[in-house]
Write a protein that holds these residues in place. Sequence first.
Motif, PDB file in Angstrom:
ATOM      1  N   LEU A  89     -31.858  -6.262 -34.252  1.00 19.88           N
ATOM      2  CA  LEU A  89     -32.589  -6.969 -33.206  1.00 19.88           C
ATOM      3  C   LEU A  89     -33.817  -6.166 -32.807  1.00 19.88           C
ATOM      4  O   LEU A  89     -33.863  -4.952 -32.977  1.00 19.88           O
ATOM      5  N   GLY A  90     -34.784  -6.870 -32.242  1.00 17.66           N
ATOM      6  CA  GLY A  90     -36.010  -6.209 -31.807  1.00 17.66           C
ATOM      7  C   GLY A  90     -36.933  -5.910 -32.973  1.00 17.66           C
ATOM      8  O   GLY A  90     -36.611  -6.152 -34.137  1.00 17.66           O
ATOM      9  N   LYS A  91     -38.104  -5.396 -32.610  1.00 13.48           N
ATOM     10  CA  LYS A  91     -39.087  -5.056 -33.643  1.00 13.48           C
ATOM     11  C   LYS A  91     -38.886  -3.619 -34.102  1.00 13.48           C
ATOM     12  O   LYS A  91     -38.569  -2.756 -33.287  1.00 13.48           O
ATOM     13  N   THR A 225     -31.340 -12.082 -28.226  1.00 14.77           N
ATOM     14  CA  THR A 225     -32.024 -12.819 -29.284  1.00 14.77           C
ATOM     15  C   THR A 225     -33.209 -13.619 -28.777  1.00 14.77           C
ATOM     16  O   THR A 225     -33.764 -14.434 -29.498  1.00 14.77           O
ATOM     17  N   GLY A 226     -33.589 -13.408 -27.513  1.00 12.72           N
ATOM     18  CA  GLY A 226     -34.731 -14.150 -26.985  1.00 12.72           C
ATOM     19  C   GLY A 226     -34.323 -15.432 -26.300  1.00 12.72           C
ATOM     20  O   GLY A 226     -34.994 -16.446 -26.426  1.00 12.72           O
ATOM     21  N   MET A 227     -33.224 -15.399 -25.593  1.00 11.05           N
ATOM     22  CA  MET A 227     -32.770 -16.616 -24.945  1.00 11.05           C
ATOM     23  C   MET A 227     -32.640 -16.472 -23.436  1.00 11.05           C
ATOM     24  O   MET A 227     -32.975 -17.388 -22.694  1.00 11.05           O
ATOM     25  N   GLY A 229     -33.773 -13.902 -21.179  1.00  8.20           N
ATOM     26  CA  GLY A 229     -34.861 -13.410 -20.342  1.00  8.20           C
ATOM     27  C   GLY A 229     -34.457 -12.309 -19.373  1.00  8.20           C
ATOM     28  O   GLY A 229     -35.257 -11.905 -18.524  1.00  8.20           O
ATOM     29  N   ARG A 232     -36.644  -8.725 -19.244  1.00  8.40           N
ATOM     30  CA  ARG A 232     -38.100  -8.725 -19.077  1.00  8.40           C
ATOM     31  C   ARG A 232     -38.577  -7.439 -18.406  1.00  8.40           C
ATOM     32  O   ARG A 232     -37.966  -6.930 -17.478  1.00  8.40           O
ATOM     33  N   PHE A 241     -40.451  -9.509 -23.138  1.00  7.10           N
ATOM     34  CA  PHE A 241     -39.008  -9.503 -23.317  1.00  7.10           C
ATOM     35  C   PHE A 241     -38.663  -8.382 -24.296  1.00  7.10           C
ATOM     36  O   PHE A 241     -39.090  -8.418 -25.453  1.00  7.10           O
ATOM     37  N   VAL A 244     -37.175  -9.328 -27.961  1.00  9.18           N
ATOM     38  CA  VAL A 244     -37.986  -9.855 -29.063  1.00  9.18           C
ATOM     39  C   VAL A 244     -39.373  -9.219 -29.155  1.00  9.18           C
ATOM     40  O   VAL A 244     -39.934  -9.101 -30.241  1.00  9.18           O
TER      41      VAL A 244
ATOM     42  N   GLY B 237     -35.889 -21.689 -26.848  1.00  7.17           N
ATOM     43  CA  GLY B 237     -35.998 -20.232 -26.904  1.00  7.17           C
ATOM     44  C   GLY B 237     -36.136 -19.571 -25.567  1.00  7.17           C
ATOM     45  O   GLY B 237     -35.326 -19.758 -24.665  1.00  7.17           O
ATOM     46  N   LEU B 238     -37.188 -18.782 -25.461  1.00  9.54           N
ATOM     47  CA  LEU B 238     -37.386 -17.935 -24.288  1.00  9.54           C
ATOM     48  C   LEU B 238     -37.587 -18.745 -23.013  1.00  9.54           C
ATOM     49  O   LEU B 238     -38.332 -19.716 -22.993  1.00  9.54           O
ATOM     50  N   PRO B 239     -36.944 -18.316 -21.940  1.00 11.97           N
ATOM     51  CA  PRO B 239     -37.104 -19.040 -20.683  1.00 11.97           C
ATOM     52  C   PRO B 239     -38.522 -18.896 -20.134  1.00 11.97           C
ATOM     53  O   PRO B 239     -39.156 -17.857 -20.297  1.00 11.97           O
ATOM     54  N   ASN B 395     -38.372 -20.045 -29.703  1.00 13.27           N
ATOM     55  CA  ASN B 395     -38.090 -18.696 -30.170  1.00 13.27           C
ATOM     56  C   ASN B 395     -38.899 -18.431 -31.446  1.00 13.27           C
ATOM     57  O   ASN B 395     -38.866 -19.237 -32.377  1.00 13.27           O
TER      58      ASN B 395
END
Lengths: 290, 464
Positions: A89-91, A225-227, A229, A232, A241, A244, B237-239, B395
Amino acid sequence: MYKIIEAYEMVPNIYCMVVEAPRVAAKCEPGQFLIVRTGEDSERIPLTICDYDREKGTVTIVFQTIGASTTEMAKLKTGDSFRDVVGPLGKPSELIYKSVDELKKMNILFVAGGVGTAPVYPQVKWLSERGIKADAIVGSKTQSLLIMEDKMKEVSNLYVTTDDGSYGRSGMVTKVIEDLVAEGKKYDLCVAIGPMIMMKFVAKLTAELGIPTVVSMNPIMVDGTGMCGACRVSVGDEIKFACVDGPEFDGHLINFDEAMKRQALYKTEEGRKLLEYTEGSTHHGGCGNC
Amino acid sequence: MDVMKKVPVREQDAKERACNFEEVCLGYTKEEAMEEASRCISCKNAQCMKGCPVAINIPGFIAKVKDGDIEGAYEILSESSSLPAVCGRVCPQETQCEGKCIRGIKGEAVSIGKLERFVADYAMENNIKPKTDVTPNGIKVAVIGSGPSGLTCAGDLAKMGYDVTVFEALHEAGGVLVYGIPEFRLPKTKVVAKEIENVKSLGVKFETNVIIGKSVTIDELFENEGFEAVFIGSGAGLPKFMGIPGETANGVFSANEYLTRSNLMKAFDEKSPTPIKRGKKVAVVGGGNVAMDAARTALRLGAEVHIVYRRSEQELPARVEEVHHAKEEGIIFDLLTNPVEILKDENGWVNGIKCIKMELGEPDASGRRRPVEIEGSEFVIDVDTVIMSLGTSPNPLISSTTKGLEVNNRQCIVADEDFGKTSKEGVFAGGDAVTGAATVILAMGAGKNAAKGIDNYLKNKNRG
């Protein structure tokens, strides 16, 4: 199920586990993280990947016991399994996108604090595999809590420091940065990973010294996974975030004070869960009597 | 019996249910269902079917219910829908099948949703499974995401004989059905898990903990894992947040986070190791179904809850039934009200939400009257928790790692409406990843169309 090939306590309360997770091991790069779950109802715990073996299909994680969930994780032994492992996960770290020639021209300083040594290791190792030996400072509260010294020594020019002076240099990692710079070292990039408070002060110092600095944030996450939030962080004027867009960000733009407050969001609940976990249902706050 | 009126459905008492997570609607008994079914006049040119995104043979299954042949009714339902117990609960029937029902012209429409739910629940209770006499063709298809569109696409492809694997990023299959919609609207063990079992019984394989774009890319699924077509049903995807001051304060959550904690991680149960903030006074910003779900979850966790919405009740995007249930349970609606700042204490915790009163002006691009601020009307609602329910943006994990996959200016995947075909060969898409946040049934419709599209594509490809 994801089998634990090896599990051991490195120093008191810091554990190392090598876990079979072929899909993660095949794709992960330095700087990325994964999420593990111990049992059917367990929390999702994000952890930066410490090492990986693409051929064996294993990843190595290092974690410190903090709350109930990490304490539960620590009980797992060699041969046990995690219920879930998901990643990477992540960059990845931006270093891996630079050419070797470019990297060879750079003077890079890694700064690791405590358990943060684990996520620094794969980056330093990655460079070392390409013939680049970077400087690395590893800070620990005291000698008995120092981890991965030998491994770090193999892949970097290592400077160890302890807060209490029980081993290596004496004092905080920031003091070592100041000393190295005073000794005439010049750095083009600093990568700092450790407790939020350490990263804050490293970033403050390197801003004064004019050294571009990357930090790895570990905010509260749920899905990773970017859902949701939850993760942040304020980076300059923007909200990012960590799952992601990160976890690595420009250390000079991060609002650390806010990030530290956000990290304490569930402190009360986590404290209660830990007491409940360690003491059973006898006493875990909320009764109003104590 | 008054044929103009629906047979009323039993519900848990509003006061009682405001304190628990048990299902609100209790559903019909067989007798009630048969009585309601007898209200259907079996139109030859059934309008209701035109309102159904998956084109269920509605008069057909209702006729079976009327005769008391519930197994027969289930057989008809499962021809068109892989998730009837879900649809019977969460579809906006009032604007779809029931909205077109001829009975509805003079009286109340036939309660198609409640009948669908009854039939599906009856099948589960009596262990009636969808028919599975398929001949496997050995052609591998990957489905990304196990939400409504993915499950539908996977189920339909399996029925055609394809060897389908569903990849899910989370640790549990079900997508929004598991992490998004609360237990009191859609029970997880009793309903969602069973529907997924039914899809598995068609031969569909599930691999959880795989993030397409990270763990493996779409190109790798084609090149290394032998898949011949891919359906992307990765969901929203992202909120989104408002971009007002104070949004990073402690105690501000996205509805996604709040609901995921409660639904997927079971944080509503104090025994769960995943924590959730049980606020005393909660403001939920937004007026959609997700906002209602978040508000009613917060209420059940013990809070006084305000819905803060910038337009009027008429424009609330949530289903009428959800708004009605929310009101019954004691949710306070602060309408024509828009937040301008979240206030926090010295430790960074929310201690209020500053709002401004709105009035409705001329209609905007959406056809709804545009809310306009009333100058000088700012006021503060005393809250300790704010939940932002403003929708999501797609996303980027798949679109950014898949070469040749076109996205539009909103970053949604571009796919044709008829069959979900994308700009990349062999790749189809549907659901929220294409449309942006929408409904379960629209996603299912897209999954169904894409299954047809994939079947056509593979037949042509393997012929040529």
